[in-house]
Design a protein around this motif. Structure first.
Motif, PDB file in Angstrom:
ATOM      1  N   GLN A  18       0.848  -1.189   0.000  1.00 47.17           N
ATOM      2  CA  GLN A  18       0.000   0.000   0.000  1.00 47.17           C
ATOM      3  C   GLN A  18       0.884   1.240   0.000  1.00 47.17           C
ATOM      4  O   GLN A  18       1.804   1.365   0.813  1.00 47.17           O
ATOM      5  CB  GLN A  18      -0.899   0.023   1.241  1.00 47.17           C
ATOM      6  CG  GLN A  18      -1.768   1.278   1.327  1.00 47.17           C
ATOM      7  CD  GLN A  18      -2.475   1.394   2.671  1.00 47.17           C
ATOM      8  OE1 GLN A  18      -1.988   0.869   3.672  1.00 47.17           O
ATOM      9  NE2 GLN A  18      -3.616   2.066   2.695  1.00 47.17           N
ATOM     10  N   ASN A  19       0.613   2.143  -0.930  1.00 47.41           N
ATOM     11  CA  ASN A  19       1.266   3.457  -0.979  1.00 47.41           C
ATOM     12  C   ASN A  19       2.804   3.374  -0.938  1.00 47.41           C
ATOM     13  O   ASN A  19       3.456   4.023  -0.124  1.00 47.41           O
ATOM     14  CB  ASN A  19       0.781   4.344   0.179  1.00 47.41           C
ATOM     15  CG  ASN A  19      -0.687   4.677   0.070  1.00 47.41           C
ATOM     16  OD1 ASN A  19      -1.264   4.644  -1.018  1.00 47.41           O
ATOM     17  ND2 ASN A  19      -1.316   4.988   1.200  1.00 47.41           N
ATOM     18  N   THR A  70       5.953   4.288  -3.143  1.00 47.90           N
ATOM     19  CA  THR A  70       6.416   5.122  -4.255  1.00 47.90           C
ATOM     20  C   THR A  70       5.299   5.332  -5.280  1.00 47.90           C
ATOM     21  O   THR A  70       4.270   5.887  -4.956  1.00 47.90           O
ATOM     22  CB  THR A  70       7.685   4.515  -4.904  1.00 47.90           C
ATOM     23  OG1 THR A  70       7.403   3.199  -5.389  1.00 47.90           O
ATOM     24  CG2 THR A  70       8.815   4.432  -3.903  1.00 47.90           C
ATOM     25  N   SER A  71       5.482   4.850  -6.529  1.00 51.51           N
ATOM     26  CA  SER A  71       4.491   5.124  -7.573  1.00 51.51           C
ATOM     27  C   SER A  71       3.255   4.242  -7.474  1.00 51.51           C
ATOM     28  O   SER A  71       2.255   4.496  -8.165  1.00 51.51           O
ATOM     29  CB  SER A  71       5.127   4.945  -8.958  1.00 51.51           C
ATOM     30  OG  SER A  71       5.587   3.619  -9.130  1.00 51.51           O
ATOM     31  N   ARG A  87       0.457   3.797  -5.657  1.00 52.95           N
ATOM     32  CA  ARG A  87      -0.451   4.339  -4.653  1.00 52.95           C
ATOM     33  C   ARG A  87      -1.655   3.432  -4.477  1.00 52.95           C
ATOM     34  O   ARG A  87      -2.058   2.718  -5.396  1.00 52.95           O
ATOM     35  CB  ARG A  87      -0.899   5.746  -5.054  1.00 52.95           C
ATOM     36  CG  ARG A  87       0.247   6.746  -5.184  1.00 52.95           C
ATOM     37  CD  ARG A  87      -0.238   8.039  -5.810  1.00 52.95           C
ATOM     38  NE  ARG A  87      -1.235   8.695  -4.988  1.00 52.95           N
ATOM     39  CZ  ARG A  87      -0.940   9.602  -4.040  1.00 52.95           C
ATOM     40  NH1 ARG A  87       0.324   9.936  -3.822  1.00 52.95           N
ATOM     41  NH2 ARG A  87      -1.896  10.162  -3.331  1.00 52.95           N
ATOM     42  N   SER A  90       4.552   6.767  -0.601  1.00 53.62           N
ATOM     43  CA  SER A  90       4.086   7.603  -1.708  1.00 53.62           C
ATOM     44  C   SER A  90       3.843   9.033  -1.219  1.00 53.62           C
ATOM     45  O   SER A  90       3.414   9.251  -0.072  1.00 53.62           O
ATOM     46  CB  SER A  90       2.781   7.046  -2.292  1.00 53.62           C
ATOM     47  OG  SER A  90       2.952   5.726  -2.757  1.00 53.62           O
ATOM     48  N   ARG A  91       4.107   9.986  -2.076  1.00 46.73           N
ATOM     49  CA  ARG A  91       3.906  11.386  -1.712  1.00 46.73           C
ATOM     50  C   ARG A  91       2.430  11.671  -1.426  1.00 46.73           C
ATOM     51  O   ARG A  91       1.551  11.094  -2.034  1.00 46.73           O
ATOM     52  CB  ARG A  91       4.398  12.290  -2.833  1.00 46.73           C
ATOM     53  CG  ARG A  91       5.909  12.285  -3.010  1.00 46.73           C
ATOM     54  CD  ARG A  91       6.324  13.297  -4.057  1.00 46.73           C
ATOM     55  NE  ARG A  91       7.773  13.338  -4.218  1.00 46.73           N
ATOM     56  CZ  ARG A  91       8.416  14.176  -5.010  1.00 46.73           C
ATOM     57  NH1 ARG A  91       7.712  15.049  -5.752  1.00 46.73           N
ATOM     58  NH2 ARG A  91       9.734  14.146  -5.097  1.00 46.73           N
ATOM     59  N   THR A 124       0.667  10.951   1.094  1.00 44.39           N
ATOM     60  CA  THR A 124      -0.077   9.908   1.797  1.00 44.39           C
ATOM     61  C   THR A 124       0.412   9.874   3.248  1.00 44.39           C
ATOM     62  O   THR A 124       1.486  10.384   3.568  1.00 44.39           O
ATOM     63  CB  THR A 124       0.126   8.510   1.162  1.00 44.39           C
ATOM     64  OG1 THR A 124       1.511   8.161   1.221  1.00 44.39           O
ATOM     65  CG2 THR A 124      -0.325   8.516  -0.294  1.00 44.39           C
ATOM     66  N   CYS A 168       1.943   3.645   4.745  1.00 44.99           N
ATOM     67  CA  CYS A 168       2.317   2.676   3.719  1.00 44.99           C
ATOM     68  C   CYS A 168       2.639   1.354   4.402  1.00 44.99           C
ATOM     69  O   CYS A 168       2.904   1.310   5.611  1.00 44.99           O
ATOM     70  CB  CYS A 168       3.506   3.170   2.891  1.00 44.99           C
ATOM     71  SG  CYS A 168       5.033   3.393   3.828  1.00 44.99           S
TER      72      CYS A 168
END
Length: 224
Positions: free
Chosen positions: A3-4, A6-7, A9, A66-67, A69, A72
């Motif tokens: 979950q979440n 890097t790319s 999401r 991930s940005r 968020t 993760c």
């Protein structure tokens, strides 16, 4: 499951026990740059060891979130001799909000029944190594080659490849054993040469000389 990261999401799951992967035997992870290919491999090492494969021995898992968020995670189910286990790594910001302060990571390991058998980072490290027989370094060398290492090997000069190959495969021990075997062989050869030289100094009697000594010995024995 991840979950979440890097790319990638949101939540994602890859089931290697289901078709078409289960019957593939061999498959490739393909996609455009930034699609998340390496992230799938990072998720494996994050779940098992709390480290992302792309960073090698550097510990930068916080960069994996991930940005924009606030949480993760990575989770892996794996099978060893004594059954199926599940390893989980997760990272949160305060309140699971994107702007919250980053909290310490959490790691857990569960047995086949879903019972927690490790709930602390050091404890998880110990349990994973005990279950798989591999610590993080050995896992990267034997099961998952970190990104860039193989390319570095191919582009290296011929004289550098042997050292690099040793580092990639962890065979330094075997090189050392080879050196010890060579040293031991030289030692034994030197000892053999000394023994041979000592034997060469011995005088070998002719048959008639030997017979004369035997007769002399017999005469002296009778006198006694």
């Amino acid at each position: 499951r991840l979950q979440n990261l890097t790319s990638l999401r949101g939540e994602h799951e890859v089931d290697l026990t289901a078709e078409p992967l289960a019957g593939a035997g061999l498959f490739a992870i393909t996609g455009a740059t930034g699609a998340g290919k390496t992230t799938l491999l990072d998720a494996v090492t994050l779940a098992l060891y709390g480290r992302a494969a792309r960073y090698g021995n550097e510990s930068n898992p916080e960069n994996m979130m991930s940005r924009h968020t606030g949480e993760c995670r990575a989770e892996v189910e794996f099978e060893v001799a004594n059954g199926i286990h599940r390893a989980r790594w997760e990272l949160h910001r305060a309140g699971s909000k994107p702007g919250g302060k980053l909290q310490p990571p959490k790691r857990h390991v569960y047995d086949a029944a879903g019972t927690p058998i490790a709930g602390q980072i050091r404890e998880a490290d110990s349990i994973i190594e005990e279950l798989t027989g591999l610590d993080y370094d050995r896992f990267l060398r034997s099961a998952l080659l970190a990104q860039g290492e193989f390319s570095r090997f191919l582009k290296s000069k011929p004289g550098e490849r042997a050292d690099l190959l040793e580092n990639l495969t962890g065979t330094q021990l075997y090189s050392r054993l080879g050196m010890l075997a060579y040293e031991e062989a030289n030692k034994r050869e030197n000892e053999l040469a000394i023994k041979t030289a000592e034997i060469d100094t011995l005088t070998i009697l002719e048959d008639d000389e030997l017979e004369e000594l035997k007769q002399q010995h017999d005469r002296e024995s009778k006198r006694q």
